[in-house]
Design a protein around this motif. Structure first.
Motif, PDB file in Angstrom:
ATOM      1  N   ALA A  35       9.001  17.325  -0.158  1.00 43.22           N
ATOM      2  CA  ALA A  35       7.574  17.012  -0.305  1.00 43.22           C
ATOM      3  C   ALA A  35       7.037  16.325   0.947  1.00 43.22           C
ATOM      4  O   ALA A  35       5.930  16.620   1.411  1.00 43.22           O
ATOM      5  CB  ALA A  35       7.360  16.131  -1.536  1.00 43.22           C
ATOM      6  N   LEU A  38       6.795  18.859   3.708  1.00 42.76           N
ATOM      7  CA  LEU A  38       5.674  19.768   3.465  1.00 42.76           C
ATOM      8  C   LEU A  38       4.364  19.151   3.921  1.00 42.76           C
ATOM      9  O   LEU A  38       3.535  19.806   4.563  1.00 42.76           O
ATOM     10  CB  LEU A  38       5.613  20.117   1.973  1.00 42.76           C
ATOM     11  CG  LEU A  38       4.671  21.258   1.561  1.00 42.76           C
ATOM     12  CD1 LEU A  38       5.134  22.566   2.182  1.00 42.76           C
ATOM     13  CD2 LEU A  38       4.637  21.379   0.042  1.00 42.76           C
ATOM     14  N   SER A  39       4.173  17.876   3.599  1.00 43.79           N
ATOM     15  CA  SER A  39       2.920  17.218   3.992  1.00 43.79           C
ATOM     16  C   SER A  39       2.855  16.998   5.507  1.00 43.79           C
ATOM     17  O   SER A  39       1.782  17.093   6.111  1.00 43.79           O
ATOM     18  CB  SER A  39       2.781  15.875   3.268  1.00 43.79           C
ATOM     19  OG  SER A  39       3.843  15.004   3.624  1.00 43.79           O
ATOM     20  N   THR A  41       4.184  18.880   7.844  1.00 48.62           N
ATOM     21  CA  THR A  41       4.018  20.130   8.581  1.00 48.62           C
ATOM     22  C   THR A  41       2.738  20.870   8.225  1.00 48.62           C
ATOM     23  O   THR A  41       2.400  21.841   8.894  1.00 48.62           O
ATOM     24  CB  THR A  41       5.222  21.056   8.311  1.00 48.62           C
ATOM     25  OG1 THR A  41       5.358  21.263   6.894  1.00 48.62           O
ATOM     26  CG2 THR A  41       6.501  20.440   8.841  1.00 48.62           C
ATOM     27  N   THR A  42       2.043  20.429   7.181  1.00 45.86           N
ATOM     28  CA  THR A  42       0.849  21.143   6.721  1.00 45.86           C
ATOM     29  C   THR A  42      -0.424  20.633   7.382  1.00 45.86           C
ATOM     30  O   THR A  42      -1.225  21.412   7.915  1.00 45.86           O
ATOM     31  CB  THR A  42       0.723  21.037   5.193  1.00 45.86           C
ATOM     32  OG1 THR A  42       1.874  21.639   4.587  1.00 45.86           O
ATOM     33  CG2 THR A  42      -0.525  21.752   4.705  1.00 45.86           C
ATOM     34  N   THR A 174      -4.922  26.145   2.899  1.00 47.75           N
ATOM     35  CA  THR A 174      -3.651  25.446   3.106  1.00 47.75           C
ATOM     36  C   THR A 174      -3.359  24.495   1.956  1.00 47.75           C
ATOM     37  O   THR A 174      -2.228  24.420   1.460  1.00 47.75           O
ATOM     38  CB  THR A 174      -3.681  24.675   4.435  1.00 47.75           C
ATOM     39  OG1 THR A 174      -3.947  25.583   5.501  1.00 47.75           O
ATOM     40  CG2 THR A 174      -2.348  23.994   4.682  1.00 47.75           C
ATOM     41  N   ILE A 175      -4.392  23.752   1.531  1.00 50.62           N
ATOM     42  CA  ILE A 175      -4.211  22.818   0.412  1.00 50.62           C
ATOM     43  C   ILE A 175      -3.853  23.576  -0.856  1.00 50.62           C
ATOM     44  O   ILE A 175      -2.963  23.167  -1.611  1.00 50.62           O
ATOM     45  CB  ILE A 175      -5.486  21.977   0.208  1.00 50.62           C
ATOM     46  CG1 ILE A 175      -5.687  21.033   1.397  1.00 50.62           C
ATOM     47  CG2 ILE A 175      -5.408  21.190  -1.085  1.00 50.62           C
ATOM     48  CD1 ILE A 175      -6.983  20.256   1.346  1.00 50.62           C
ATOM     49  N   ARG A 177      -2.354  26.513  -1.091  1.00 47.95           N
ATOM     50  CA  ARG A 177      -0.982  27.007  -0.972  1.00 47.95           C
ATOM     51  C   ARG A 177       0.024  25.873  -1.138  1.00 47.95           C
ATOM     52  O   ARG A 177       1.063  26.045  -1.794  1.00 47.95           O
ATOM     53  CB  ARG A 177      -0.796  27.680   0.392  1.00 47.95           C
ATOM     54  CG  ARG A 177       0.585  28.317   0.570  1.00 47.95           C
ATOM     55  CD  ARG A 177       0.670  29.091   1.862  1.00 47.95           C
ATOM     56  NE  ARG A 177       0.485  28.244   3.030  1.00 47.95           N
ATOM     57  CZ  ARG A 177      -0.595  28.232   3.790  1.00 47.95           C
ATOM     58  NH1 ARG A 177      -1.616  29.028   3.506  1.00 47.95           N
ATOM     59  NH2 ARG A 177      -0.686  27.431   4.831  1.00 47.95           N
ATOM     60  N   THR A 178      -0.293  24.720  -0.571  1.00 43.52           N
ATOM     61  CA  THR A 178       0.612  23.568  -0.692  1.00 43.52           C
ATOM     62  C   THR A 178       0.731  23.118  -2.144  1.00 43.52           C
ATOM     63  O   THR A 178       1.829  22.791  -2.622  1.00 43.52           O
ATOM     64  CB  THR A 178       0.108  22.407   0.182  1.00 43.52           C
ATOM     65  OG1 THR A 178       0.024  22.838   1.540  1.00 43.52           O
ATOM     66  CG2 THR A 178       1.059  21.220   0.097  1.00 43.52           C
ATOM     67  N   GLU A 179      -0.396  23.096  -2.845  1.00 39.36           N
ATOM     68  CA  GLU A 179      -0.370  22.705  -4.253  1.00 39.36           C
ATOM     69  C   GLU A 179       0.460  23.688  -5.078  1.00 39.36           C
ATOM     70  O   GLU A 179       1.201  23.283  -5.987  1.00 39.36           O
ATOM     71  CB  GLU A 179      -1.795  22.625  -4.803  1.00 39.36           C
ATOM     72  CG  GLU A 179      -2.587  21.445  -4.259  1.00 39.36           C
ATOM     73  CD  GLU A 179      -4.018  21.433  -4.774  1.00 39.36           C
ATOM     74  OE1 GLU A 179      -4.454  22.476  -5.342  1.00 39.36           O
ATOM     75  OE2 GLU A 179      -4.695  20.406  -4.614  1.00 39.36           O
ATOM     76  N   GLU A 181       2.997  25.467  -3.972  1.00 39.71           N
ATOM     77  CA  GLU A 181       4.402  25.215  -3.642  1.00 39.71           C
ATOM     78  C   GLU A 181       4.895  23.942  -4.322  1.00 39.71           C
ATOM     79  O   GLU A 181       6.042  23.889  -4.790  1.00 39.71           O
ATOM     80  CB  GLU A 181       4.560  25.113  -2.124  1.00 39.71           C
ATOM     81  CG  GLU A 181       4.304  26.427  -1.398  1.00 39.71           C
ATOM     82  CD  GLU A 181       4.369  26.283   0.109  1.00 39.71           C
ATOM     83  OE1 GLU A 181       4.524  25.135   0.576  1.00 39.71           O
ATOM     84  OE2 GLU A 181       4.276  27.299   0.810  1.00 39.71           O
ATOM     85  N   GLN A 182       4.036  22.928  -4.371  1.00 38.33           N
ATOM     86  CA  GLN A 182       4.431  21.684  -5.038  1.00 38.33           C
ATOM     87  C   GLN A 182       4.621  21.901  -6.537  1.00 38.33           C
ATOM     88  O   GLN A 182       5.561  21.372  -7.134  1.00 38.33           O
ATOM     89  CB  GLN A 182       3.389  20.601  -4.776  1.00 38.33           C
ATOM     90  CG  GLN A 182       3.398  20.078  -3.346  1.00 38.33           C
ATOM     91  CD  GLN A 182       2.307  19.068  -3.089  1.00 38.33           C
ATOM     92  OE1 GLN A 182       1.328  18.970  -3.840  1.00 38.33           O
ATOM     93  NE2 GLN A 182       2.438  18.304  -2.019  1.00 38.33           N
TER      94      GLN A 182
END
Length: 288
Positions: A35, A38-39, A41-42, A174-175, A177-179, A181-182
């Motif tokens: 996690a 991820l944050s 690199t995002t 991006t947010i 996609r990140t959500e 993945e999380q």
């Protein structure tokens, strides 16, 4: 004598609980690292690019403000205007080449539509730079150059707005996609926890069933008048029923974990243990 069972043995409850906690701690650490990674690199590339664009805008504003002061007769060194324009051009190259001046904030080389917009912005900045320099050096047609400067500054603002809109869209994607993945990571983590709890519960049920079966077997063996005992391959007692305890003259607590030397004279113990090894090595049954 019976050999030690060759099948898998259950891990003791205490060791099983410690193993479970260790696995949970390990997987939790991995999830926390993932996690954090991820944050890290995002969002930094967007932050670095936004910072470069803000520095470009501040440098342009400074140059134009000093130019306006110069026009109304204030004492402004033209070199300061040139320095501000050079700084704006430098930060614009940083945007295109993926460089960052922020500590621990890496940048990436922009691609696709964002790069096209940045190139357009760089061209507008270059035209404004040439116009400002020409305006400082010109002695005639200053009004025409001022109108050209205002037009180019307006174009620069429009390209800046387009870049900001594109950045907002990219950041929103991006947010999202990140959500996703999380959420996937949390789902896998919950599946891992549920699976681990299920396996732990199943192992406890199996252990309980084995313990009940062992109690029943011991009760049946204790009910017979025949002396029955179980040894491992080293000759140590694993079980003695009550008849065997009475025959040997020692209770189970004194026999379990010990060999015949603990129950009989040395000569008798050696003879019994040699007989046991012979039976186990041959795989035959001996009747007495």
């Amino acid at each position: 004598p019976a050999p030690t069972p060759s099948g898998p043995r259950l891990v003791p409850r205490r060791e099983r609980a410690l193993l479970f906690l260790a696995i949970v701690a390990l997987v939790s650490s991995i999830m926390l690292w993932w996690a954090t990674h991820l944050s890290r690199t995002t969002f930094p590339p967007h932050i670095a690019l936004s910072d470069n664009l803000q520095q470009v805008q501040r440098a342009v504003d400074t140059a134009l403000l000093d130019l306006a002061r110069h026009h109304i007769g204030e004492a402004v060194n033209p070199q300061e205007i040139f320095t501000a324009l050079d700084l704006a051009a430098l930060k614009m190259r940083d945007c295109l080449e993926g460089r960052s001046s922020l500590v621990n904030m890496h940048a990436v080389i922009p691609e696709g539509r964002l790069r096209q917009l940045l190139q357009t912005h760089a061209q507008s900045l270059d035209r404004l730079d040439h116009t400002v320099r020409a305006l400082l050096e010109a002695k005639h047609n200053r009004d025409t150059l001022r109108l050209q400067q205002l037009k180019q500054f307006h174009e620069l603002g429009q390209s800046s707005d387009a870049i900001e809109t594109e950045l907002e869209q990219i950041l929103a994607q991006t947010i999202s996609r990140t959500e996703q993945e999380q959420r996937l990571g949390i789902g896998l983590w919950l599946i891992f926890l549920l699976t681990t709890f299920f396996l732990l519960y199943r192992a406890a049920r199996i252990e309980s069933t084995h313990a009940q079966q062992e109690q029943i077997i011991h009760a049946l063996l204790d009910a017979t008048s025949d002396a029955i005992f179980v040894k491992d391959r080293t000759g140590r007692y694993l079980f003695c029923n009550k008849a065997a305890q009475g025959f040997i003259g020692k209770d189970a607590a004194a026999l379990i974990g010990h060999d015949d030397h603990h129950a009989f004279p040395a000569a008798v113990a050696d003879q019994l243990m040699a007989k046991d090894r012979s039976i186990m090595d041959s795989g035959t049954t001996s009747h007495h």
